[in-house]
Write a protein that holds these residues in place. Structure first.
Motif, short mmCIF file in Angstrom:
data_model
loop_
_atom_site.label_atom_id
_atom_site.label_comp_id
_atom_site.label_asym_id
_atom_site.label_seq_id
_atom_site.Cartn_x
_atom_site.Cartn_y
_atom_site.Cartn_z
N ARG A 70 0.88 -1.19 0.00
CA ARG A 70 0.00 0.00 0.00
C ARG A 70 0.91 1.23 0.00
O ARG A 70 1.54 1.56 1.02
CB ARG A 70 -0.91 -0.02 1.22
N GLU A 71 1.00 1.91 -1.12
CA GLU A 71 2.04 2.91 -1.33
C GLU A 71 1.97 4.07 -0.34
O GLU A 71 3.01 4.66 -0.01
CB GLU A 71 1.98 3.42 -2.77
N GLU A 72 0.77 4.42 0.14
CA GLU A 72 0.69 5.54 1.08
C GLU A 72 1.34 5.22 2.44
O GLU A 72 1.57 6.12 3.25
CB GLU A 72 -0.75 5.99 1.29
N THR A 73 1.66 3.94 2.67
CA THR A 73 2.34 3.58 3.91
C THR A 73 3.85 3.48 3.73
O THR A 73 4.58 3.30 4.70
CB THR A 73 1.82 2.23 4.46
#
Length: 474
Positions: free
Chosen positions: A199-202
């Protein structure tokens, strides 16, 4: 996606693996000794699970890790190790892992750490922070999840609290019971670990993860007592030193002394989450402490405990893996060999596979308990570790003060290795062949003291082993 999972023989890894397989990922599991991990227990139709043997303290072994992985979980922990300094071991493992993963296609590494609220960190949390700093230097995005006390069947904290509450109606306890914490259910931990995957936002972020309540350790003990329907009184006194507190935990609970020391050191430090929106981002409903305790007992009652804190190898004798111990030595050993004719092989097999733990050892249990107490006095594991499951055994399981080396109902053979303190090494084997049960205790003495020990316990062995095989075979 192709996911690398480390620490798969540990408490968290065994819980995360089936979730990743259910999600349809191809999972590559790093194990130090393939013979002690039964991958067939976790396989899901249509999923792909691969085992590779890797020792993260040996750089050359990491070349077995494939280059085409998409992400990796770092779940390696050495706090309960009795081999050397766990801080140095953790740092070396992290460096070797970082350097190898940086040469793969992995986009993300997910690391499970501990909540850090204070500049004066415990030795354990300081080591966790050092590992995080090391992993940050890799050529991938690091996502760190920092958890506090984990509540779940088989977790170290759960089993320690269970021992204290169920054994002591009245507790005179050390002052660290007033330290605040934010316990989290194991189910939520696994949801977080799975939720942040790629999950790229993490990417590049760290998050504290905890349950919905801030509690003292005393609150947790009393909450556990309410769930169990027990009335308990606790008085906190300021006079108990950290060393006395460690001995208090060690003798009352199933923990090892090394782990007790590190736990007491950590419990003096407040571990409360810094606010973040990760639970909302991942749509995770946080579980209250008492509900987590109830869920844990539902698992225990349904024999659904996948992993225990005792699963990880921590003793020096087992540091080289269990496969080297499966061939029981013949030369220079003492043996107690017994044979009994049996009628119902299946019934006898079931009795063998149910030995130890709450059922005991079928004969002379009070002597087994004395032996366990004496082992505790000299710094051993004692008899209180019990077993992960009342009816099933697999290689690598702990069984009171034994470790399961080999367990095959098809071959009708169970082989155990002693983890108690001994002046030598000991094996206990049960085997059925030609309608007969063979029970063999083997002891390889270490020097003169080993021989003195063997001859001193012969009268007890004659009493215990004769009675045990009769009870199992009847």
């Amino acid at each position: 996606m192709k996911i690398l999972l480390t620490g798969v023989t540990g408490y968290i890894g065994k819980r995360l693996l089936p979730v990743l397989l259910e999600e349809g990922h191809e999972v590559v599991c790093c194990v130090r000794d393939a013979s002690r991990f039964d991958g067939s227990r976790f396989r899901v139709p249509g999923s792909e699970l691969t085992l590779i043997e890797v020792d993260f303290l040996k750089r050359e072994s990491l070349e077995a890790i494939p280059d085409d992985i998409d992400a990796a979980y770092y779940l390696i922990h050495s706090m309960s190790s009795s081999i050397g300094d766990f801080e140095e071991l953790e740092k070396r493992s992290a460096v070797n892992f970082r350097d190898r993963i940086s040469r793969t296609q992995a986009r993300q590494v997910i690391y499970l750490s501990g909540i850090i609220n204070s500049e004066a960190l415990s030795k354990h949390l300081s080591s966790r922070k050092a590992v995080e700093d090391t992993l940050k230097q890799g050529r991938y995005a690091l996502t760190t999840l920092r958890a506090g006390i984990i509540v779940g069947s088989g977790s170290a904290s759960f089993e320690i609290i269970r021992d204290l509450v169920e054994k002591l109606p009245v507790m005179i306890a050390p002052r660290w019971l007033n330290t605040r914490s934010q316990p989290i259910a194991i189910r939520n931990v696994i949801q977080y670990l799975n939720g942040v995957l790629l999950r790229e936002e993490t990417f590049g972020n760290s998050y504290d993860i905890g349950g919905p309540e801030i509690m003292t350790y005393k609150d947790m003990l009393m909450g556990f007592a309410r769930v169990r329907g027990l009335k308990r009184k606790i008085w906190v006194v300021p006079v108990m030193t950290p060393k006395l507190s460690s001995y208090w935990l060690y003798f009352i609970t199933s923990t090892s002394y090394k782990l007790a020391v590190n736990l007491v050191d950590s419990m003096k430090v407040e571990i409360v989450c810094s606010e973040n929106d990760l639970a909302g981002m991942l749509n995770i409903e946080l579980i209250r402490h008492e509900d987590a305790v109830r869920m844990a007992f539902d698992k225990i009652g349904g024999h659904g405990v996948l992993s225990s804190w005792t699963d990880a190898l921590s003793g020096e004798k087992l540091s080289g893996g269990i496969s080297r111990l499966i061939d029981v030595p013949e030369h220079g050993c003492f043996r107690d060999i017994r044979k009994s004719t049996i009628i119902d092989e299946e019934m006898v097999l079931d009795r063998i596979w149910s030995i130890g733990g709450k059922r005991g050892w079928y004969y002379g249990n009070w002597l087994w308990e004395i032996r366990g107490f004496l082992d505790k006095l000299v710094g051993g594991v004692g008899l209180r570790r019990g077993r992960r499951d009342d009816n099933h055994l697999v290689a690598g399981d702990s069984l009171d003060f034994w470790r399961v080396l080999y367990a095959s109902k098809e071959e009708k053979r169970l082989l155990l290795y002693a983890e108690m303190k001994l002046p030598g090494e000991a094996w206990l084997e049960f085997r059925i062949k030609d309608k007969a049960l063979f029970q063999t205790a083997t002891f390889r003495p270490l020097g003169l003291w080993g021989r003195i020990y063997w001859y001193s316990v012969i009268p007890f062995h004659a009493f215990i082993f004769r009675g045990m095989i009769k009870r199992i075979a009847k």
